[in-house]
Design a protein around this motif. Structure first.
Motif: not given
Length: 341
Positions: A228-249
């Motif tokens: 939550q503290s590092a989540r970009p605006p307009g992106m859900t927690l799941s989307q943020h976690f997915f982006t970090i873990a898979t390196r796919i936006d």
């Protein structure tokens, strides 16, 4: 290893030349099924299955180049992975998805807990159990048991405990060099190796910040707070976690804005995209063309562009085709404008 009849037949048919396009496939499947059922019903022998294999090997148009006698056998007998256990595991994973309607972050935690419980159950059924496993009494709270054991042993070493008992067994930390959960996949990010992904080498040799952040999330109990503290605006927690873990936006995996949607519909009509006629190579070429056009439109509007993954176009086309067929079936040609697509 043991397989049920269906999985055994599927393993054999996977080696048939040209798969379902081979005119002999149904006949081969029928004979293999008959051999298996006869073996159990009438006391048949594995030799009958070998004879069937040899029969079609002589015919010359059934088995692929990778097929050979014994290639489908699994000589190891120390791994309990028959069809029933595999199906049982699938039921467990499916129940997690049905019962817990959660995002990726919570689902990842539930998966870790599910695998831990399964491992404890399997290990407890073995005859030779470790001392630490015996001390858990079947509980999956291994970190709690290990923490108590470490605290007790440390107090005993410092002389603060008057007990003269033996040290409690502690959990052994073994590095398996494996990662469980969402992982980076070159196969997925390059769409079966058909896309060229540009990578920038780090000159300083420092660890990738995304890797550090992912390790922090994995090892911390307050995953949601960190995300939550590092989540970009307009992106859900799941989307943020997915982006970090898979390196796919995560934004590259779906078509959402009006500009993206209308461009997709225009190109679909222009290039006549049809799901059953599109091959992976065609999807890769279509996505490259789509991204170039999208980049031009966004540049003119002064907007940033997130290049789409072929899966975004593939899934959107599937949704559109179903919607079109439903409208045709109902004779409903009324146009309704909606902001979300």
């Amino acid at each position: 290893m043991k397989l049920d009849v269906w999985h055994f037949i599927m393993r054999y048919t996977a080696t048939v030349l040209n798969s379902s396009r081979n005119p002999r496939q149904k006949e081969v499947v029928a004979e293999i099924s008959a051999c298996i059922l006869k073996k159990h019903a009438q006391g048949g022998t594995p030799a009958e299955l070998s004879e069937t294999f040899e029969k079609w090997l002589i015919e010359g148009t059934v088995w692929s180049a990778g097929a050979c006698r014994g290639c489908l056998e699994r000589p190891r007998q120390d791994i309990c992975t028959d069809g029933s256990r595999i199906e049982g595991s699938h039921k467990g994973w499916n129940s997690l998805q049905r019962v817990h309607s959660s995002g990726i972050t919570m689902f990842t935690t539930l998966c870790h807990d599910f695998v831990l419980r399964q491992n404890i159950h399997v290990a407890s059924s073995h005859e030779n159990k470790s001392d630490f496993l015996l001390s858990t009494y079947g509980s999956h709270h291994v970190h709690l048991v290990d923490g108590i054991a470490q605290l007790f042993n440390s107090l005993q070493c410092e002389g603060k405990s008057a007990s003269s008992t033996h040290p409690l067994p502690e959990l052994m930390q073994l590095s398996s060099m494996e990662h469980f959960g969402l992982v980076e996949s070159t196969f997925a990010s390059t769409f079966c190796g058909l896309l060229d992904i540009k990578t920038e080498d780090s000159e300083s040799g420092d660890t990738d910040p995304c890797t550090n952040f992912l390790n922090e999330i994995t090892n911390d109990n307050h995953t949601e707070t960190i995300l939550q503290s590092a989540r970009p605006p307009g992106m859900t927690l799941s989307q943020h976690f997915f982006t970090i873990a898979t390196r796919i936006d995560a934004c590259a995996m779906h078509i959402s804005s009006d500009v993206e949607f209308h461009l997709f519909m225009d190109m679909r009509a222009e290039f006549v995209w049809i799901s059953f006629k599109m091959t992976p190579k065609q999807w890769a070429a279509a996505t490259e063309t789509y991204n170039n056009c999208l980049e031009e439109k966004n540049r003119a509007n002064g907007s940033e562009t997130v290049k789409k993954n072929p899966w975004a176009l593939l899934q959107k086309l599937g949704v559109i085709e179903v919607a079109v067929m439903n409208h045709l079936a109902k004779n409903d040609f009324k146009c309704e404008f909606t902001a979300a697509h």
